[in-house]
Scaffold this motif. Sequence first.
Motif, PDB file in Angstrom:
ATOM      1  N   ASN A  53      17.308 -74.108  57.737  1.00  0.00           N
ATOM      2  CA  ASN A  53      16.178 -75.102  57.274  1.00  0.00           C
ATOM      3  C   ASN A  53      15.689 -75.759  58.646  1.00  0.00           C
ATOM      4  OD1 ASN A  53      17.552 -77.353  58.067  1.00  0.00           O
ATOM      5  ND2 ASN A  53      18.736 -77.524  56.352  1.00  0.00           N
ATOM      6  N   LEU A  54      14.471 -76.270  58.530  1.00  0.00           N
ATOM      7  CA  LEU A  54      13.987 -76.822  59.749  1.00  0.00           C
ATOM      8  C   LEU A  54      14.728 -77.889  60.641  1.00  0.00           C
ATOM      9  CD1 LEU A  54      11.296 -76.898  61.290  1.00  0.00           C
ATOM     10  CD2 LEU A  54      10.293 -78.745  59.698  1.00  0.00           C
ATOM     11  N   GLN A  56      17.811 -77.722  60.934  1.00  0.00           N
ATOM     12  CA  GLN A  56      18.875 -76.974  61.835  1.00  0.00           C
ATOM     13  C   GLN A  56      18.129 -76.335  62.885  1.00  0.00           C
ATOM     14  OE1 GLN A  56      20.187 -74.623  58.202  1.00  0.00           O
ATOM     15  NE2 GLN A  56      21.972 -75.576  58.533  1.00  0.00           N
ATOM     16  N   MET A  65       7.634 -72.665  60.915  1.00  0.00           N
ATOM     17  CA  MET A  65       8.274 -73.133  59.761  1.00  0.00           C
ATOM     18  C   MET A  65       7.547 -74.479  59.332  1.00  0.00           C
ATOM     19  SD  MET A  65      12.385 -72.853  60.035  1.00  0.00           S
ATOM     20  CE  MET A  65      12.738 -73.333  58.569  1.00  0.00           C
ATOM     21  N   PRO A  83      10.906 -73.485  53.507  1.00  0.00           N
ATOM     22  CA  PRO A  83      12.118 -74.086  53.165  1.00  0.00           C
ATOM     23  C   PRO A  83      13.214 -73.809  54.116  1.00  0.00           C
ATOM     24  CG  PRO A  83      11.481 -72.716  51.476  1.00  0.00           C
ATOM     25  CD  PRO A  83      10.375 -72.610  52.262  1.00  0.00           C
ATOM     26  N   VAL A  84      13.364 -72.193  54.305  1.00  0.00           N
ATOM     27  CA  VAL A  84      14.137 -71.629  55.381  1.00  0.00           C
ATOM     28  C   VAL A  84      13.567 -70.649  55.984  1.00  0.00           C
ATOM     29  CG1 VAL A  84      16.305 -72.227  53.839  1.00  0.00           C
ATOM     30  CG2 VAL A  84      15.411 -70.230  53.670  1.00  0.00           C
ATOM     31  N   TYR A  85      14.125 -70.307  57.532  1.00  0.00           N
ATOM     32  CA  TYR A  85      13.532 -69.296  58.180  1.00  0.00           C
ATOM     33  C   TYR A  85      13.729 -67.867  57.722  1.00  0.00           C
ATOM     34  CZ  TYR A  85      11.672 -66.390  61.947  1.00  0.00           C
ATOM     35  OH  TYR A  85      11.147 -65.580  62.513  1.00  0.00           O
TER      36      TYR A  85
END
Length: 187
Positions: A25-26, A28, A73, A79-81
């Motif tokens: 996620n962003l 992280q 992102m 929401p996730v890469y």
Amino acid sequence: MSVYYEYLPHELARLGVLRRATGLNLMQVVEHVRLAQERETLASAGPDEPLALSEEWIASFQHNQWRRIAHVMTEQQMPVYEPTEDPRAVRYEEQRLQRLEEDRAHAGQPGSQAPFEMLRHRVYRITGEPGGERASDDAEFVVHLMADSLSEAAYRAWHTYGRPAATYRTSHITSVEQVLPEPGESF
């Protein structure tokens, strides 16, 4: 013999970041941006290297990739890469595949009698104790090379930098480690 590389150093560095970013996620990814910035700062304070392919170059390149992913992102509200949803990541892979096709076509050109060899080399970091005029320096000798194995990387480093007339001379190699792709990663 015509020799071509399946992956160039910048492609190995980029693919490593893309693989580690996949599914994050962003928040992280932002943490990885911070860690990559720290690594780049440490690398810039490290020993000078005789080649453009260096610890500083790798750290800077990877830091820029992490920043780019965070930007993508945010811009695309992911929401996730996922690399397949990143237009630039897709374009980079298309360019790599196009380069490979051009290499194959070049090797198969009419009048070209040279055999074609596609190499899947890794990037290795070789360190050693400085020799020659640099022996009094406290800085260690460091060089990054592409090779197909640890032993080939050590051999090439010693053959190039272990000679008495070498500008960047090492008295002996103290370590050889694979840095791209990172150990355990495969492409």
